[in-house]
Design a protein around this motif. Structure first.
Motif, mmCIF file in Angstrom:
data_model
loop_
_atom_site.group_PDB
_atom_site.id
_atom_site.type_symbol
_atom_site.label_atom_id
_atom_site.label_comp_id
_atom_site.label_asym_id
_atom_site.label_seq_id
_atom_site.Cartn_x
_atom_site.Cartn_y
_atom_site.Cartn_z
ATOM 1 N N HIS A 80 -0.115 -0.687 1.753
ATOM 2 C CA HIS A 80 1.311 -0.426 1.538
ATOM 3 C C HIS A 80 2.093 -0.686 2.823
ATOM 4 O O HIS A 80 3.166 -1.322 2.807
ATOM 5 C CB HIS A 80 1.494 1.021 1.070
ATOM 6 C CG HIS A 80 2.766 1.240 0.325
ATOM 7 N ND1 HIS A 80 3.051 2.390 -0.365
ATOM 8 C CD2 HIS A 80 3.847 0.450 0.162
ATOM 9 C CE1 HIS A 80 4.242 2.302 -0.920
ATOM 10 N NE2 HIS A 80 4.749 1.143 -0.610
ATOM 11 N N THR A 81 1.587 -0.205 3.932
ATOM 12 C CA THR A 81 2.264 -0.366 5.210
ATOM 13 C C THR A 81 2.358 -1.832 5.618
ATOM 14 O O THR A 81 3.407 -2.306 6.075
ATOM 15 C CB THR A 81 1.525 0.425 6.302
ATOM 16 O OG1 THR A 81 1.477 1.810 5.942
ATOM 17 C CG2 THR A 81 2.226 0.282 7.646
ATOM 18 N N VAL A 82 1.262 -2.571 5.451
ATOM 19 C CA VAL A 82 1.249 -3.989 5.810
ATOM 20 C C VAL A 82 2.281 -4.763 4.997
ATOM 21 O O VAL A 82 3.061 -5.561 5.544
ATOM 22 C CB VAL A 82 -0.159 -4.579 5.615
ATOM 23 C CG1 VAL A 82 -0.120 -6.107 5.680
ATOM 24 C CG2 VAL A 82 -1.118 -4.045 6.662
ATOM 25 N N LEU A 83 2.329 -4.527 3.686
ATOM 26 C CA LEU A 83 3.256 -5.277 2.835
ATOM 27 C C LEU A 83 4.706 -4.910 3.120
ATOM 28 O O LEU A 83 5.572 -5.792 3.222
ATOM 29 C CB LEU A 83 2.927 -5.030 1.364
ATOM 30 C CG LEU A 83 1.563 -5.536 0.884
ATOM 31 C CD1 LEU A 83 1.415 -5.325 -0.623
ATOM 32 C CD2 LEU A 83 1.378 -7.014 1.220
ATOM 33 N N LEU A 84 4.987 -3.621 3.261
ATOM 34 C CA LEU A 84 6.367 -3.215 3.531
ATOM 35 C C LEU A 84 6.840 -3.716 4.893
ATOM 36 O O LEU A 84 7.952 -4.250 5.014
ATOM 37 C CB LEU A 84 6.491 -1.696 3.457
ATOM 38 C CG LEU A 84 6.651 -1.080 2.066
ATOM 39 C CD1 LEU A 84 6.715 0.435 2.162
ATOM 40 C CD2 LEU A 84 7.905 -1.618 1.387
ATOM 41 N N ALA B 65 -4.826 -7.057 -5.473
ATOM 42 C CA ALA B 65 -5.164 -6.580 -6.818
ATOM 43 C C ALA B 65 -6.519 -5.873 -6.847
ATOM 44 O O ALA B 65 -6.722 -4.930 -7.608
ATOM 45 C CB ALA B 65 -5.161 -7.748 -7.796
ATOM 46 N N ALA B 66 -7.449 -6.309 -5.981
ATOM 47 C CA ALA B 66 -8.785 -5.723 -5.974
ATOM 48 C C ALA B 66 -8.817 -4.383 -5.247
ATOM 49 O O ALA B 66 -9.536 -3.469 -5.650
ATOM 50 C CB ALA B 66 -9.779 -6.696 -5.332
ATOM 51 N N ARG B 67 -8.062 -4.255 -4.160
ATOM 52 C CA ARG B 67 -8.140 -3.055 -3.319
ATOM 53 C C ARG B 67 -7.077 -2.014 -3.634
ATOM 54 O O ARG B 67 -7.346 -0.822 -3.576
ATOM 55 C CB ARG B 67 -8.035 -3.462 -1.836
ATOM 56 C CG ARG B 67 -9.068 -4.484 -1.394
ATOM 57 C CD ARG B 67 -10.472 -3.950 -1.557
ATOM 58 N NE ARG B 67 -11.456 -5.033 -1.451
ATOM 59 C CZ ARG B 67 -12.718 -4.912 -1.788
ATOM 60 N NH1 ARG B 67 -13.163 -3.764 -2.251
ATOM 61 N NH2 ARG B 67 -13.553 -5.937 -1.686
ATOM 62 N N ALA B 68 -5.874 -2.474 -3.926
ATOM 63 C CA ALA B 68 -4.778 -1.516 -4.135
ATOM 64 C C ALA B 68 -3.756 -2.083 -5.099
ATOM 65 O O ALA B 68 -2.638 -2.405 -4.720
ATOM 66 C CB ALA B 68 -4.128 -1.167 -2.795
ATOM 67 N N PRO B 69 -4.116 -2.237 -6.373
ATOM 68 C CA PRO B 69 -3.195 -2.858 -7.325
ATOM 69 C C PRO B 69 -1.918 -2.067 -7.552
ATOM 70 O O PRO B 69 -0.907 -2.622 -7.958
ATOM 71 C CB PRO B 69 -4.030 -2.947 -8.614
ATOM 72 C CG PRO B 69 -5.081 -1.892 -8.467
ATOM 73 C CD PRO B 69 -5.385 -1.839 -6.996
ATOM 74 N N GLU B 70 -1.969 -0.750 -7.292
ATOM 75 C CA GLU B 70 -0.792 0.069 -7.542
ATOM 76 C C GLU B 70 0.257 -0.048 -6.434
ATOM 77 O O GLU B 70 1.389 0.420 -6.605
ATOM 78 C CB GLU B 70 -1.184 1.544 -7.712
ATOM 79 C CG GLU B 70 -1.734 2.208 -6.458
ATOM 80 C CD GLU B 70 -3.229 1.974 -6.295
ATOM 81 O OE1 GLU B 70 -3.856 2.789 -5.612
ATOM 82 O OE2 GLU B 70 -3.760 0.986 -6.827
ATOM 83 N N VAL B 71 -0.092 -0.680 -5.300
ATOM 84 C CA VAL B 71 0.847 -0.769 -4.184
ATOM 85 C C VAL B 71 2.071 -1.589 -4.566
ATOM 86 O O VAL B 71 3.216 -1.203 -4.300
ATOM 87 C CB VAL B 71 0.159 -1.354 -2.936
ATOM 88 C CG1 VAL B 71 1.186 -1.720 -1.876
ATOM 89 C CG2 VAL B 71 -0.842 -0.345 -2.380
ATOM 90 N N THR B 72 1.845 -2.741 -5.187
ATOM 91 C CA THR B 72 2.986 -3.569 -5.583
ATOM 92 C C THR B 72 3.823 -2.874 -6.650
ATOM 93 O O THR B 72 5.044 -3.038 -6.691
ATOM 94 C CB THR B 72 2.511 -4.934 -6.110
ATOM 95 O OG1 THR B 72 1.534 -4.742 -7.139
ATOM 96 C CG2 THR B 72 1.884 -5.748 -4.986
ATOM 97 N N ALA B 73 3.174 -2.075 -7.500
ATOM 98 C CA ALA B 73 3.930 -1.304 -8.496
ATOM 99 C C ALA B 73 4.809 -0.260 -7.810
ATOM 100 O O ALA B 73 5.943 -0.010 -8.243
ATOM 101 C CB ALA B 73 2.974 -0.635 -9.482
ATOM 102 N N ARG B 74 4.298 0.328 -6.732
ATOM 103 C CA ARG B 74 5.104 1.309 -5.993
ATOM 104 C C ARG B 74 6.317 0.645 -5.363
ATOM 105 O O ARG B 74 7.418 1.205 -5.353
ATOM 106 C CB ARG B 74 4.252 1.961 -4.904
ATOM 107 C CG ARG B 74 3.179 2.906 -5.422
ATOM 108 C CD ARG B 74 2.356 3.430 -4.264
ATOM 109 N NE ARG B 74 1.238 4.259 -4.705
ATOM 110 C CZ ARG B 74 0.284 4.714 -3.909
ATOM 111 N NH1 ARG B 74 0.317 4.407 -2.606
ATOM 112 N NH2 ARG B 74 -0.706 5.450 -4.389
#
Length: 457
Positions: free
Chosen positions: A255-259, A293-302
């Motif tokens: 989440h931190t990396v993407l944001l 998608a494999a490690r944290a698919p819910e991050v993009t949904a957040r």
């Protein structure tokens, strides 16, 4: 000035913070109510949220006694609301880039390319021509560019867009996403939106510089930025998100990396001379989907949920610049001209190209109707134009009305053309020589010869 506004202007940071928080609550409730009403009218929820933003502005709430728009959204609070709206915008544009994939376009044939190019080129030409005709009526005091070139280029780019999020929702709700019609519509919208954003980037560069030197620097900076994203940032993201990294299982790290990445890229394109939306969009486009998608698919949904929370602020900030009461007779002529040109050019480009490439008559008409949808994406582009000073308030208001009308008419027109009892008739009625458009499965990020740097939102 009312006492409430005076207090907000002079009351310090704490007073303004309280007003901004109260405004956020009001915006969320109003957007929810209008979204529910829109769904009951068989319209996309986002259309209700757009109308809610306009209703809170001077066009409706401002007509009531007591200057309610000024009381609820005082000048001291508006800069903070603008920042929040820009944050919601860059989060949304990240999702647009993240969900757009070239892999979905493999095997869809020449029809998609023909429909995409025609439904961008024709509206661009017609929009630019309309801007040249309307230029004598524009308020020169509100324009920050000299001459008609800026408004002409920008209106052409704005006319050529299709709102992919709204279109995807309409197609999915009607259960045609896997049909020939749905596949061609979604793939064409993906291609033409990518083309339109590229055109808009060029237009922004042209209207914000004073000569070939600054324009060259923006072009060089943009090229370096894109190359850096593809050859440095994307490999770095794959390394950071690889399963062997010790933090790979941390959803907070992803989440931190993407944001951090999307905000840094938005700042970079703003520094280059483009708008913040381009950086967020391009960063989303280069993010590798497979490890996320494999490690944290819910991050993009957040991230999407965060954007949905802040987009009502964006709609309201947009609505504060829309004033239907100031249109006058000339303004009504501009509104009618903008709607007519937008609908005719987009429909003719899409339906004509589809017919020439072998689609049946009814499917060609349906494609023209679907690709005429504007909605949220149109508002994003219009706000860029307003901030650059290439639109005056009256033309901006006319374009916002066009975005609402074209989105509003899509569902009813499609239902009239394709009644529920005739579900599937459009696809079944295709002539034998029609171009087949099979659905294309998603391809993993690391597959050879696969580029996923553009995705459909």
């Amino acid at each position: 000035m009312t006492p409430h506004i005076q207090a907000a202007s002079a009351g310090g940071g704490d007073g303004v913070a309280g007003i901004v928080l109260a405004d956020l609550g009001l915006l969320l409730v109003t957007a929810f109510v209008f979204a529910v009403l829109a769904k009951r009218l068989r319209q996309p929820a986002v259309l209700g949220e757009i109308v809610a933003g306009i209703a809170l502005g001077p066009s409706l709430l401002g007509l009531l006694p007591g200057h309610l728009t000024e009381v609820l959204f005082p000048p001291a609070a508006r800069p903070y609301l603008t920042v929040l709206s820009q944050l919601g915008l860059v989060l949304f544009m990240f999702g647009v880039g993240y969900e757009l994939r070239f892999s979905r376009l493999r095997g869809v044939g020449k029809q998609v390319l023909a429909v995409s190019f025609a439904s961008v080129a024709l509206p661009f030409a017609f929009g630019a021509g309309l801007a040249l005709l309307l230029y004598p009526w524009l308020d020169r005091h509100e324009l920050q560019v000299g001459g008609p070139l800026g408004p002409a280029l920008f209106l052409g780019a704005a006319m050529s867009i299709t709102a992919f999020p709204v279109l995807a929702r309409i197609v999915t709700e009607r259960g045609i996403q896997h049909s020939k019609l749905g596949t061609v519509a979604l793939a064409s919208a993906a291609v033409q939106d990518f083309l339109a954003w590229c055109v808009l980037a060029v237009v922004v560069a042209v209207v914000t510089v004073g000569g070939p030197g600054p324009l060259g620097r923006i072009a060089l900076g943009s090229a370096v930025f894109v190359l850096g994203l593809v050859y440095l940032v994307r490999p770095a993201l794959k390394w950071l998100l690889a399963p062997q990294r010790k933090w790979a299982g941390s959803k907070l790290a992803v989440h931190t990396v993407l944001l951090a990445g999307l905000l840094a890229c938005a700042w970079t394109t703003d520094l280059i001379g483009l708008h913040v939306v381009f950086g967020a969009f391009l960063f989303g486009a280069v993010v590798p989907r497979q490890p996320v998608a494999a490690r944290a698919p819910e991050v993009t949904a957040r991230i999407e949920q965060m954007s949905l929370l802040l987009l009502p602020v964006f709609f309201t900030v947009t609505g504060l610049s829309v004033d239907l009461g100031t249109l006058g007779m000339r303004g009504m002529v501009i509104v009618l001209a903008v709607i007519a040109v937008a609908c005719v050019s987009k429909f003719a480009g899409a339906a004509g190209a589809a017919r020439l490439t072998g689609a049946g008559g009814r499917r060609s008409v349906a494609l023209g109707i679907l690709l005429n949808t504007r909605g949220l994406t149109e508002l994003v582009i219009l706000n860029v134009g307003l901030s650059l000073g290439v639109l005056d308030t009256r033309l901006f208001t006319a374009m916002v009305i066009m975005a609402v009308v074209t989105t509003l008419m899509t569902g009813p027109l499609l239902s009239r053309l394709r009644p529920q009892r005739d579900r599937g008739a459009l696809d079944a009625a295709e002539p034998p020589d029609a171009v087949a458009v099979p659905a294309v499965p998603d391809v993993p990020d690391d597959a050879p010869d696969e580029e996923d740097t553009v995705r459909a939102a």
